[in-house]
Design an enzyme around this catalytic site. Structure first.
Site, PDB file in Angstrom:
ATOM      1  N   CYS A 136      -4.665  15.514  -6.946  1.00  0.00           N
ATOM      2  CA  CYS A 136      -5.440  16.364  -6.044  1.00  0.00           C
ATOM      3  C   CYS A 136      -4.470  16.992  -5.051  1.00  0.00           C
ATOM      4  O   CYS A 136      -3.686  16.265  -4.425  1.00  0.00           O
ATOM      5  CB  CYS A 136      -6.458  15.523  -5.283  1.00  0.00           C
ATOM      6  SG  CYS A 136      -7.372  14.376  -6.343  1.00  0.00           S
ATOM      7  N   CYS A 139      -4.052  15.369  -1.598  1.00  0.00           N
ATOM      8  CA  CYS A 139      -3.979  13.903  -1.591  1.00  0.00           C
ATOM      9  C   CYS A 139      -3.390  13.391  -0.275  1.00  0.00           C
ATOM     10  O   CYS A 139      -2.306  13.795   0.127  1.00  0.00           O
ATOM     11  CB  CYS A 139      -3.110  13.405  -2.744  1.00  0.00           C
ATOM     12  SG  CYS A 139      -2.919  11.600  -2.704  1.00  0.00           S
ATOM     13  N   ASP A 300      -7.511  15.123   5.938  1.00  0.00           N
ATOM     14  CA  ASP A 300      -6.398  14.624   6.753  1.00  0.00           C
ATOM     15  C   ASP A 300      -5.340  15.719   6.942  1.00  0.00           C
ATOM     16  O   ASP A 300      -5.267  16.664   6.160  1.00  0.00           O
ATOM     17  CB  ASP A 300      -5.758  13.407   6.075  1.00  0.00           C
ATOM     18  CG  ASP A 300      -6.688  12.197   6.073  1.00  0.00           C
ATOM     19  OD1 ASP A 300      -7.469  12.048   7.045  1.00  0.00           O
ATOM     20  OD2 ASP A 300      -6.650  11.416   5.112  1.00  0.00           O
ATOM     21  N   ASP A 337     -10.192  10.239   9.829  1.00  0.00           N
ATOM     22  CA  ASP A 337      -9.220   9.159   9.915  1.00  0.00           C
ATOM     23  C   ASP A 337      -8.288   9.548  11.067  1.00  0.00           C
ATOM     24  O   ASP A 337      -7.585  10.559  10.971  1.00  0.00           O
ATOM     25  CB  ASP A 337      -8.476   9.008   8.582  1.00  0.00           C
ATOM     26  CG  ASP A 337      -8.222   7.557   8.239  1.00  0.00           C
ATOM     27  OD1 ASP A 337      -7.751   6.824   9.141  1.00  0.00           O
ATOM     28  OD2 ASP A 337      -8.502   7.154   7.097  1.00  0.00           O
ATOM     29  N   LYS A 344     -10.829   4.956  10.481  1.00  0.00           N
ATOM     30  CA  LYS A 344     -11.957   5.868  10.274  1.00  0.00           C
ATOM     31  C   LYS A 344     -12.858   5.906  11.510  1.00  0.00           C
ATOM     32  O   LYS A 344     -13.325   4.866  11.958  1.00  0.00           O
ATOM     33  CB  LYS A 344     -12.757   5.423   9.062  1.00  0.00           C
ATOM     34  CG  LYS A 344     -11.949   5.494   7.780  1.00  0.00           C
ATOM     35  CD  LYS A 344     -12.720   4.925   6.611  1.00  0.00           C
ATOM     36  CE  LYS A 344     -11.888   4.872   5.354  1.00  0.00           C
ATOM     37  NZ  LYS A 344     -10.832   3.829   5.387  1.00  0.00           N
TER      38      LYS A 344
HETATM   39  C1  LIG Z   1     -10.460   3.075   4.473  1.00  0.00           C
HETATM   40  C2  LIG Z   1      -9.663   1.909   4.697  1.00  0.00           C
HETATM   41  C3  LIG Z   1     -10.215   0.628   4.548  1.00  0.00           C
HETATM   42  C4  LIG Z   1     -11.654   0.411   4.155  1.00  0.00           C
HETATM   43  O1  LIG Z   1     -12.497   0.880   5.174  1.00  0.00           O
HETATM   44  P1  LIG Z   1     -14.075   0.741   5.047  1.00  0.00           P
HETATM   45  O2  LIG Z   1     -14.611   1.520   6.207  1.00  0.00           O
HETATM   46  O3  LIG Z   1     -14.394  -0.711   5.142  1.00  0.00           O
HETATM   47  O4  LIG Z   1     -14.487   1.311   3.735  1.00  0.00           O
HETATM   48  C5  LIG Z   1      -9.400  -0.449   4.793  1.00  0.00           C
HETATM   49  N1  LIG Z   1      -8.119  -0.297   5.180  1.00  0.00           N
HETATM   50  C6  LIG Z   1      -7.572   0.917   5.357  1.00  0.00           C
HETATM   51  C7  LIG Z   1      -6.168   1.011   5.801  1.00  0.00           C
HETATM   52  C8  LIG Z   1      -8.320   2.065   5.112  1.00  0.00           C
HETATM   53  O5  LIG Z   1      -7.767   3.262   5.267  1.00  0.00           O
HETATM   54  S1  SF4 Z   2      -4.743   9.005  -4.927  1.00  0.00           S
HETATM   55 FE1  SF4 Z   2      -4.565  11.152  -4.306  1.00  0.00          FE
HETATM   56  S2  SF4 Z   2      -4.122  12.312  -6.183  1.00  0.00           S
HETATM   57 FE2  SF4 Z   2      -4.853  10.286  -6.794  1.00  0.00          FE
HETATM   58  S3  SF4 Z   2      -7.038  10.594  -7.160  1.00  0.00           S
HETATM   59 FE3  SF4 Z   2      -6.805   9.878  -5.025  1.00  0.00          FE
HETATM   60  S4  SF4 Z   2      -6.691  11.750  -3.780  1.00  0.00           S
HETATM   61 FE4  SF4 Z   2      -6.355  12.333  -5.948  1.00  0.00          FE
END
Ligand SMILES: *Cc1c(COP(=O)(O)O)cnc(C)c1O
Ligand code: SF4
Length: 394
Positions: A136, A139, A300, A337, A344
């Site tokens: 993607c 990403c 992001d 994020d 988040k």
């Molecule tokens: C997204 C994420 C999680 C999981 O978060 P949830 O809100 O519980 O889905 C855990 N650790 C990291 C570093 C993340 O970015």
């Molecule tokens: S890790 Fe990155 S490139 Fe791979 S599916 Fe997820 S968003 Fe797409």
């Protein structure tokens, strides 16, 4: 039931020779025949100048790779096709905006062991691979994913397992990467069985875009293996309703039948899904596929993503247009994020107009105003009088 799940079995092989039809359902064939360079791409699709330059410049940033299955969803007449924008690099990608960061979520600074991100108290993100079935362009881990950038993912398996074994506050492990479902069943099972043997780990989740990019990988054998590791959740990643074809719906059905609760994470992307109409169609199709929309991410601050990012208010407007207007199950939580490592952070339209004088003033989805008062406690003398009354009833 009325639906619009394109049947790609009747469209396949699409841009491929008819002989490909025999092997279409073989995930190994799909992987081997991925579009991964200009010479594969140009015979299949007339490129714009911006795309041709983007493909040439992508080679040392985030590789291009597209499964035949996903490539078939591209509308070749439409340079702004939402599928195309997600996987074919554009020139703008080579330009870094001043606000953009190599590691937008600050993951590298929250790794007690390389490959293991421990930011929240009770759960970890375990980056088990840097490879995906397709890449993607937005990403969030493009700094390591696909293996062509400056930085490499160097997951230390044994140290990561040992950290988890001696860290009892971790009760939830999220396997991600890259895409964990790209591993063979045997390799994935090794990881799942090692994790599930740790007594304080209560549940495991897998983040994967394989059901979308490579639905053929969701084989009965894979499902039979996964079934042994309940409670196991899977978060898929889909952004546009067109991605939910009949093949994808069948693959998701196999996972749901395996007893795996399914959630979806979407990224809000300019020119892909930045309208309430597209989002509504997406979330409704997800529910028909037995997938609960989980998060909608503000994109992001990834390097080279400014052409795909929207304003924050566009995301809020989308949520405003869903809440109340459709099924509550269909509405994802919109999150940002926090850049640099905030985790988040949920964002919601402002339904609370004020909270003063012992009351909360609210508005509903239609804009009408309502007041919710704080509780009035019964005064002591009123209770005494009632008690006296009950005494004479006995
Ligand atoms: C997204 C994420 C999680 C999981 O978060 P949830 O809100 O519980 O889905 C855990 N650790 C990291 C570093 C993340 O970015
Ligand atoms: S890790 Fe990155 S490139 Fe791979 S599916 Fe997820 S968003 Fe797409």
């Amino acid at each position: 039931m009325a639906d619009d799940f394109l049947d790609f079995r009747s469209h396949a092989p699409g841009y491929w020779p008819a002989s490909a039809m025999d092997q279409w359902d073989d995930h190994k064939w799909q992987l081997k025949n991925r579009i991964s360079g200009l010479t594969d791409l140009e015979p299949h699709l007339p490129l714009t100048d911006e795309e041709r330059a983007g493909v040439l410049l992508a080679g040392n940033k985030l590789a291009m790779s597209i499964t035949p299955h996903f490539f078939n969803l591209i509308d070749r007449e439409d340079p702004d096709c939402p599928i195309r924008r997600q996987v074919i690099p554009r020139l703008e990608e080579a330009w870094t905006a001043p606000e953009e960061l190599a590691d937008p979520c600050g993951e590298d600074s929250h790794m007690p062991v390389p490959g293991l991100v421990h930011r929240y108290p009770d759960r970890v993100l375990f980056l088990v691979t840097d490879r995906c079935a397709s890449y993607c362009r937005y990403c969030t881990r493009s700094r390591v994913v696909s293996g062509v950038g400056d930085q490499q993912l160097e997951t230390q398996w044994e140290a990561a397992f040992e950290y988890l074994e001696k860290t009892p506050q971790v009760r939830d492990v999220l396997l991600s990467g890259g895409d964990p479902l790209l591993f063979s069943d045997a390799k994935l099972e090794k990881i799942l069985s090692r994790l599930s043997a740790i007594p304080h780990i209560q549940f495991i989740r897998i983040g994967s875009r394989i059901p979308i990019f490579l639905p053929q990988r969701i084989t009965p054998d894979l499902c039979a293996m996964l079934r042994k590791y309940h409670p196991l959740f899977i978060s898929i990643h889909t952004n546009h309703p067109k991605e939910l074809t009949s093949e994808v719906r069948d693959a998701l059905g196999r996972l749901a039948d395996t007893g795996i609760p399914l959630g979806n994470q979407s990224v809000l992307l300019r020119g892909v899904n930045d309208s309430a109409e597209v989002q509504r169609a997406l979330v409704h199709k997800l529910l028909m596929c037995r997938v609960r929309p989980y998060y909608l991410y503000q994109c992001d601050l990834i390097k080279g993503s400014s052409h795909l990012r929207t304003s924050v208010s566009e995301g809020l407007e989308i949520i405003e247009n869903l809440r109340g207007h459709t099924t509550g199950y269909a509405i994802p939580q919109f999150v940002i994020d926090g850049p640099g490592g905030g985790g988040k952070i949920p964002l919601n339209p402002d339904y609370v107009l004020s909270r003063t004088d012992g009351k909360t003033v609210l508005r509903n989805y239609e804009g009408e105003t309502f007041e919710y008062p704080e509780p009035t406690r019964a005064p002591a003398d009123a209770l005494t009088a009632l008690k006296d009354r009950s005494a004479c009833c006995s």
